[in-house]
Design a protein around this motif. Sequence first.
Motif, PDB file in Angstrom:
ATOM      1  N   SER A  73     -17.435  -0.332   1.244  1.00  0.00           N
ATOM      2  CA  SER A  73     -18.421  -1.255   0.702  1.00  0.00           C
ATOM      3  C   SER A  73     -17.787  -2.447  -0.019  1.00  0.00           C
ATOM      4  O   SER A  73     -18.490  -3.340  -0.462  1.00  0.00           O
ATOM      5  CB  SER A  73     -19.366  -0.522  -0.250  1.00  0.00           C
ATOM      6  OG  SER A  73     -18.651  -0.028  -1.362  1.00  0.00           O
ATOM      7  N   HIS A  74     -16.469  -2.454  -0.142  1.00  0.00           N
ATOM      8  CA  HIS A  74     -15.787  -3.584  -0.777  1.00  0.00           C
ATOM      9  C   HIS A  74     -14.451  -3.818  -0.075  1.00  0.00           C
ATOM     10  O   HIS A  74     -13.942  -2.930   0.607  1.00  0.00           O
ATOM     11  CB  HIS A  74     -15.579  -3.332  -2.275  1.00  0.00           C
ATOM     12  CG  HIS A  74     -14.674  -2.179  -2.566  1.00  0.00           C
ATOM     13  ND1 HIS A  74     -13.307  -2.286  -2.579  1.00  0.00           N
ATOM     14  CD2 HIS A  74     -14.942  -0.877  -2.841  1.00  0.00           C
ATOM     15  CE1 HIS A  74     -12.773  -1.122  -2.861  1.00  0.00           C
ATOM     16  NE2 HIS A  74     -13.740  -0.246  -3.012  1.00  0.00           N
ATOM     17  N   PRO A  75     -13.858  -4.997  -0.240  1.00  0.00           N
ATOM     18  CA  PRO A  75     -12.563  -5.276   0.412  1.00  0.00           C
ATOM     19  C   PRO A  75     -11.446  -4.362  -0.077  1.00  0.00           C
ATOM     20  O   PRO A  75     -11.494  -3.830  -1.179  1.00  0.00           O
ATOM     21  CB  PRO A  75     -12.273  -6.727   0.023  1.00  0.00           C
ATOM     22  CG  PRO A  75     -13.592  -7.301  -0.326  1.00  0.00           C
ATOM     23  CD  PRO A  75     -14.388  -6.158  -0.928  1.00  0.00           C
ATOM     24  N   SER A  76     -10.441  -4.196   0.750  1.00  0.00           N
ATOM     25  CA  SER A  76      -9.256  -3.410   0.436  1.00  0.00           C
ATOM     26  C   SER A  76      -8.060  -4.360   0.394  1.00  0.00           C
ATOM     27  O   SER A  76      -7.888  -5.175   1.291  1.00  0.00           O
ATOM     28  CB  SER A  76      -9.055  -2.361   1.533  1.00  0.00           C
ATOM     29  OG  SER A  76      -7.828  -1.702   1.369  1.00  0.00           O
ATOM     30  N   VAL A  77      -7.231  -4.243  -0.647  1.00  0.00           N
ATOM     31  CA  VAL A  77      -6.078  -5.121  -0.814  1.00  0.00           C
ATOM     32  C   VAL A  77      -4.836  -4.459  -0.225  1.00  0.00           C
ATOM     33  O   VAL A  77      -4.535  -3.306  -0.534  1.00  0.00           O
ATOM     34  CB  VAL A  77      -5.836  -5.446  -2.306  1.00  0.00           C
ATOM     35  CG1 VAL A  77      -4.586  -6.278  -2.493  1.00  0.00           C
ATOM     36  CG2 VAL A  77      -7.057  -6.143  -2.894  1.00  0.00           C
ATOM     37  N   ILE A  78      -4.125  -5.209   0.623  1.00  0.00           N
ATOM     38  CA  ILE A  78      -2.877  -4.736   1.210  1.00  0.00           C
ATOM     39  C   ILE A  78      -1.750  -5.626   0.683  1.00  0.00           C
ATOM     40  O   ILE A  78      -1.767  -6.834   0.897  1.00  0.00           O
ATOM     41  CB  ILE A  78      -2.917  -4.788   2.752  1.00  0.00           C
ATOM     42  CG1 ILE A  78      -4.094  -3.967   3.277  1.00  0.00           C
ATOM     43  CG2 ILE A  78      -1.600  -4.293   3.328  1.00  0.00           C
ATOM     44  CD1 ILE A  78      -4.297  -4.082   4.779  1.00  0.00           C
ATOM     45  N   LEU A  79      -0.806  -5.005  -0.008  1.00  0.00           N
ATOM     46  CA  LEU A  79       0.348  -5.718  -0.522  1.00  0.00           C
ATOM     47  C   LEU A  79       1.491  -5.577   0.474  1.00  0.00           C
ATOM     48  O   LEU A  79       1.481  -4.680   1.319  1.00  0.00           O
ATOM     49  CB  LEU A  79       0.736  -5.151  -1.889  1.00  0.00           C
ATOM     50  CG  LEU A  79      -0.395  -5.188  -2.930  1.00  0.00           C
ATOM     51  CD1 LEU A  79      -0.032  -4.344  -4.130  1.00  0.00           C
ATOM     52  CD2 LEU A  79      -0.706  -6.607  -3.335  1.00  0.00           C
ATOM     53  N   SER A  80       2.489  -6.457   0.381  1.00  0.00           N
ATOM     54  CA  SER A  80       3.584  -6.467   1.347  1.00  0.00           C
ATOM     55  C   SER A  80       4.932  -6.274   0.674  1.00  0.00           C
ATOM     56  O   SER A  80       5.140  -6.710  -0.458  1.00  0.00           O
ATOM     57  CB  SER A  80       3.608  -7.794   2.101  1.00  0.00           C
ATOM     58  OG  SER A  80       2.456  -7.947   2.874  1.00  0.00           O
ATOM     59  N   THR A  81       5.836  -5.651   1.419  1.00  0.00           N
ATOM     60  CA  THR A  81       7.221  -5.493   0.999  1.00  0.00           C
ATOM     61  C   THR A  81       8.108  -5.622   2.229  1.00  0.00           C
ATOM     62  O   THR A  81       7.647  -5.422   3.350  1.00  0.00           O
ATOM     63  CB  THR A  81       7.470  -4.129   0.309  1.00  0.00           C
ATOM     64  OG1 THR A  81       8.810  -4.067  -0.148  1.00  0.00           O
ATOM     65  CG2 THR A  81       7.194  -2.964   1.250  1.00  0.00           C
ATOM     66  N   THR A  82       9.368  -5.939   1.993  1.00  0.00           N
ATOM     67  CA  THR A  82      10.318  -5.989   3.102  1.00  0.00           C
ATOM     68  C   THR A  82      11.166  -4.718   3.155  1.00  0.00           C
ATOM     69  O   THR A  82      11.960  -4.550   4.067  1.00  0.00           O
ATOM     70  CB  THR A  82      11.234  -7.224   2.981  1.00  0.00           C
ATOM     71  OG1 THR A  82      11.875  -7.199   1.706  1.00  0.00           O
ATOM     72  CG2 THR A  82      10.439  -8.505   3.148  1.00  0.00           C
ATOM     73  N   ASP A  83      11.006  -3.825   2.172  1.00  0.00           N
ATOM     74  CA  ASP A  83      11.773  -2.580   2.124  1.00  0.00           C
ATOM     75  C   ASP A  83      10.870  -1.456   1.631  1.00  0.00           C
ATOM     76  O   ASP A  83      10.830  -1.146   0.439  1.00  0.00           O
ATOM     77  CB  ASP A  83      12.993  -2.759   1.222  1.00  0.00           C
ATOM     78  CG  ASP A  83      13.921  -1.547   1.212  1.00  0.00           C
ATOM     79  OD1 ASP A  83      13.546  -0.485   1.758  1.00  0.00           O
ATOM     80  OD2 ASP A  83      15.013  -1.669   0.643  1.00  0.00           O
ATOM     81  N   ILE A  84      10.145  -0.854   2.545  1.00  0.00           N
ATOM     82  CA  ILE A  84       9.123   0.137   2.196  1.00  0.00           C
ATOM     83  C   ILE A  84       9.718   1.402   1.569  1.00  0.00           C
ATOM     84  O   ILE A  84       9.143   1.951   0.637  1.00  0.00           O
ATOM     85  CB  ILE A  84       8.246   0.478   3.429  1.00  0.00           C
ATOM     86  CG1 ILE A  84       6.956   1.200   3.020  1.00  0.00           C
ATOM     87  CG2 ILE A  84       8.993   1.300   4.457  1.00  0.00           C
ATOM     88  CD1 ILE A  84       5.840   0.311   2.692  1.00  0.00           C
ATOM     89  N   GLU A  85      10.858   1.860   2.059  1.00  0.00           N
ATOM     90  CA  GLU A  85      11.443   3.087   1.514  1.00  0.00           C
ATOM     91  C   GLU A  85      11.856   2.907   0.052  1.00  0.00           C
ATOM     92  O   GLU A  85      11.600   3.773  -0.782  1.00  0.00           O
ATOM     93  CB  GLU A  85      12.646   3.565   2.353  1.00  0.00           C
ATOM     94  CG  GLU A  85      12.271   4.213   3.672  1.00  0.00           C
ATOM     95  CD  GLU A  85      12.072   3.215   4.809  1.00  0.00           C
ATOM     96  OE1 GLU A  85      12.361   2.000   4.625  1.00  0.00           O
ATOM     97  OE2 GLU A  85      11.613   3.637   5.881  1.00  0.00           O
ATOM     98  N   THR A  86      12.482   1.772  -0.264  1.00  0.00           N
ATOM     99  CA  THR A  86      12.879   1.514  -1.647  1.00  0.00           C
ATOM    100  C   THR A  86      11.653   1.411  -2.549  1.00  0.00           C
ATOM    101  O   THR A  86      11.618   1.993  -3.643  1.00  0.00           O
ATOM    102  CB  THR A  86      13.728   0.229  -1.737  1.00  0.00           C
ATOM    103  OG1 THR A  86      14.918   0.423  -0.971  1.00  0.00           O
ATOM    104  CG2 THR A  86      14.093  -0.099  -3.171  1.00  0.00           C
ATOM    105  N   ALA A  87      10.641   0.691  -2.102  1.00  0.00           N
ATOM    106  CA  ALA A  87       9.417   0.551  -2.899  1.00  0.00           C
ATOM    107  C   ALA A  87       8.769   1.914  -3.129  1.00  0.00           C
ATOM    108  O   ALA A  87       8.339   2.236  -4.241  1.00  0.00           O
ATOM    109  CB  ALA A  87       8.448  -0.399  -2.205  1.00  0.00           C
ATOM    110  N   TYR A  88       8.693   2.724  -2.077  1.00  0.00           N
ATOM    111  CA  TYR A  88       8.097   4.060  -2.172  1.00  0.00           C
ATOM    112  C   TYR A  88       8.848   4.913  -3.198  1.00  0.00           C
ATOM    113  O   TYR A  88       8.243   5.520  -4.086  1.00  0.00           O
ATOM    114  CB  TYR A  88       8.117   4.717  -0.790  1.00  0.00           C
ATOM    115  CG  TYR A  88       7.408   6.034  -0.714  1.00  0.00           C
ATOM    116  CD1 TYR A  88       6.013   6.089  -0.662  1.00  0.00           C
ATOM    117  CD2 TYR A  88       8.110   7.236  -0.662  1.00  0.00           C
ATOM    118  CE1 TYR A  88       5.340   7.300  -0.567  1.00  0.00           C
ATOM    119  CE2 TYR A  88       7.442   8.449  -0.563  1.00  0.00           C
ATOM    120  CZ  TYR A  88       6.062   8.481  -0.519  1.00  0.00           C
ATOM    121  OH  TYR A  88       5.402   9.679  -0.425  1.00  0.00           O
TER     122      TYR A  88
END
Length: 126
Positions: A73-88
């Motif tokens: 019922s509302h928008p979903s925000v998608i953020l970006s990274t260039t290194d997903i494993e490090t961010a995780y």
Amino acid sequence: MINKIGKITLYVNNQEQAKKFWTEKLNFVVKLEQPMGPNINWLEVGPNENGSTTFVLYDKNSMMSQNPPTNVSHPSVILSTTDIETAYNKMKINSVDVGELMNMPYGKMFSFKDQDGNEYLLREDK
């Protein structure tokens, strides 16, 4: 860790009608359109070719069948990274409530929640 606000998902009743609205009435351009499964397309539009933030026009019924708890019922925000494993790993170390790291045909991503339980998606852009 997070490089930019990458995408905002707008859950729509009809992708083709939404595509026409954004492109024909507001002069947005299609930034990416590709199949992601049977009868499901990934469709991104943006104000111009050069901008980095896009709207993902995602079919509500498809999302509800894929992930019933999702609030469409509302928008979903998608953020970006260039290194997903490090961010995780950094988020886990920082005690952020993270979901499973998923490897989808269109990229790696995971969800996480803020202090109030609001959910976000972090996706790797290479």
